[in-house]
Design a protein around this motif. Structure first.
Motif, PDB file in Angstrom:
ATOM      1  N   LEU A  57       0.820  -1.204   0.000  1.00 28.77           N
ATOM      2  CA  LEU A  57       0.000   0.000   0.000  1.00 28.77           C
ATOM      3  C   LEU A  57       0.859   1.261   0.000  1.00 28.77           C
ATOM      4  CD1 LEU A  57      -2.876  -0.981   2.459  1.00 28.77           C
ATOM      5  CD2 LEU A  57      -2.991  -0.803  -0.030  1.00 28.77           C
ATOM      6  N   GLY A  60       2.111   1.715  -3.442  1.00 28.36           N
ATOM      7  CA  GLY A  60       1.056   2.265  -4.277  1.00 28.36           C
ATOM      8  C   GLY A  60       0.854   3.750  -4.038  1.00 28.36           C
ATOM      9  N   GLN A  61       0.924   4.140  -2.797  1.00 25.22           N
ATOM     10  CA  GLN A  61       0.787   5.550  -2.430  1.00 25.22           C
ATOM     11  C   GLN A  61       1.921   6.366  -3.049  1.00 25.22           C
ATOM     12  OE1 GLN A  61       0.313   5.908   1.774  1.00 25.22           O
ATOM     13  NE2 GLN A  61       0.860   8.062   1.800  1.00 25.22           N
ATOM     14  N   LEU A  64       1.423   6.611  -6.844  1.00 21.09           N
ATOM     15  CA  LEU A  64       0.382   7.587  -7.171  1.00 21.09           C
ATOM     16  C   LEU A  64       0.884   9.018  -7.035  1.00 21.09           C
ATOM     17  CD1 LEU A  64      -2.699   5.930  -5.510  1.00 21.09           C
ATOM     18  CD2 LEU A  64      -2.423   6.437  -7.943  1.00 21.09           C
ATOM     19  N   ILE A  78      -0.817  -1.209 -10.667  1.00 13.63           N
ATOM     20  CA  ILE A  78       0.444  -0.617 -10.246  1.00 13.63           C
ATOM     21  C   ILE A  78       1.508  -1.707 -10.331  1.00 13.63           C
ATOM     22  CG2 ILE A  78       1.681   0.479  -8.345  1.00 13.63           C
ATOM     23  CD1 ILE A  78      -1.024   1.579  -7.412  1.00 13.63           C
ATOM     24  N   ALA A  91      -5.021   0.586  -8.136  1.00 17.20           N
ATOM     25  CA  ALA A  91      -5.524   1.878  -7.694  1.00 17.20           C
ATOM     26  C   ALA A  91      -6.842   2.140  -8.401  1.00 17.20           C
ATOM     27  CB  ALA A  91      -4.519   2.975  -8.006  1.00 17.20           C
ATOM     28  N   VAL A 106      -6.534   2.349  -2.989  1.00 18.18           N
ATOM     29  CA  VAL A 106      -5.467   1.428  -3.368  1.00 18.18           C
ATOM     30  C   VAL A 106      -5.758   0.105  -2.693  1.00 18.18           C
ATOM     31  CG1 VAL A 106      -2.998   0.979  -3.325  1.00 18.18           C
ATOM     32  CG2 VAL A 106      -3.831   3.320  -3.553  1.00 18.18           C
ATOM     33  N   SER A 116      -6.917  -2.536   1.914  1.00 21.39           N
ATOM     34  CA  SER A 116      -7.074  -1.369   1.058  1.00 21.39           C
ATOM     35  C   SER A 116      -6.925  -0.092   1.864  1.00 21.39           C
ATOM     36  CB  SER A 116      -8.423  -1.405   0.334  1.00 21.39           C
ATOM     37  OG  SER A 116      -9.468  -1.436   1.261  1.00 21.39           O
TER      38      SER A 116
END
Length: 141
Positions: A57, A60-61, A64, A78, A91, A106, A116
């Motif tokens: 996560l 992913g953050q 983004l 991703i 995402a 995400v 998530s």
């Protein structure tokens, strides 16, 4: 004082009962050790998976934050490193509403577990920056 002596046959019977009782106690102890070891291994696996999901996560953050303009409404896969080939990171970008804020969910999936995170980004003069992030609890499929 004279002690009452038991016949040899009764002494062997008492020794046999004590031996069977001790063997039973050892067997119960071995079963309990095996069960506790299994529970500890499962807990360790769950903790490792949960930690890995939270790291996904965060990845992913981070992705983004640097690729916000490239993210299209809907699901965006991703990329993950080869070490995480068993997992997926997606995402879900909400459609743009002509504001300077975007809400993105995400979702990380690894083995039979998923976690998530809902993130709100705001456009600033220097690009997109994170405003809030809310983690949802881990779920099993």
């Amino acid at each position: 004082m004279n002690a009452i002596a038991l016949p040899a046959r009764q002494r062997r019977g008492a020794a046999m009962i004590i031996a069977i009782t001790m063997i039973s106690l050892v067997a119960v102890a071995l079963v309990m050790i095996g069960r506790l070891t299994t529970l500890d291994a499962q807990r360790t696996f769950d903790e490792r998976t949960g930690t890995q999901l939270r790291m996904m996560l965060l990845a992913g953050q981070d992705w983004l934050a640097s690729n916000m303009d490239a993210a299209t409404p809907g699901e965006n896969a991703i990329p993950l490193p080869a070490a995480l080939a068993d997992g997926t990171l997606v995402a879900e970008v909400a459609p743009a509403d002509f504001s300077d804020r975007r809400r993105i969910v995400v979702r990380a999936v690894l083995f039979d577990r998923s976690e998530s995170q809902s993130i709100i980004f705001a456009r600033t003069e220097s690009g997109w920056s994170q405003v809030t992030a809310e983690l949802e609890p881990m779920r099993r499929k």
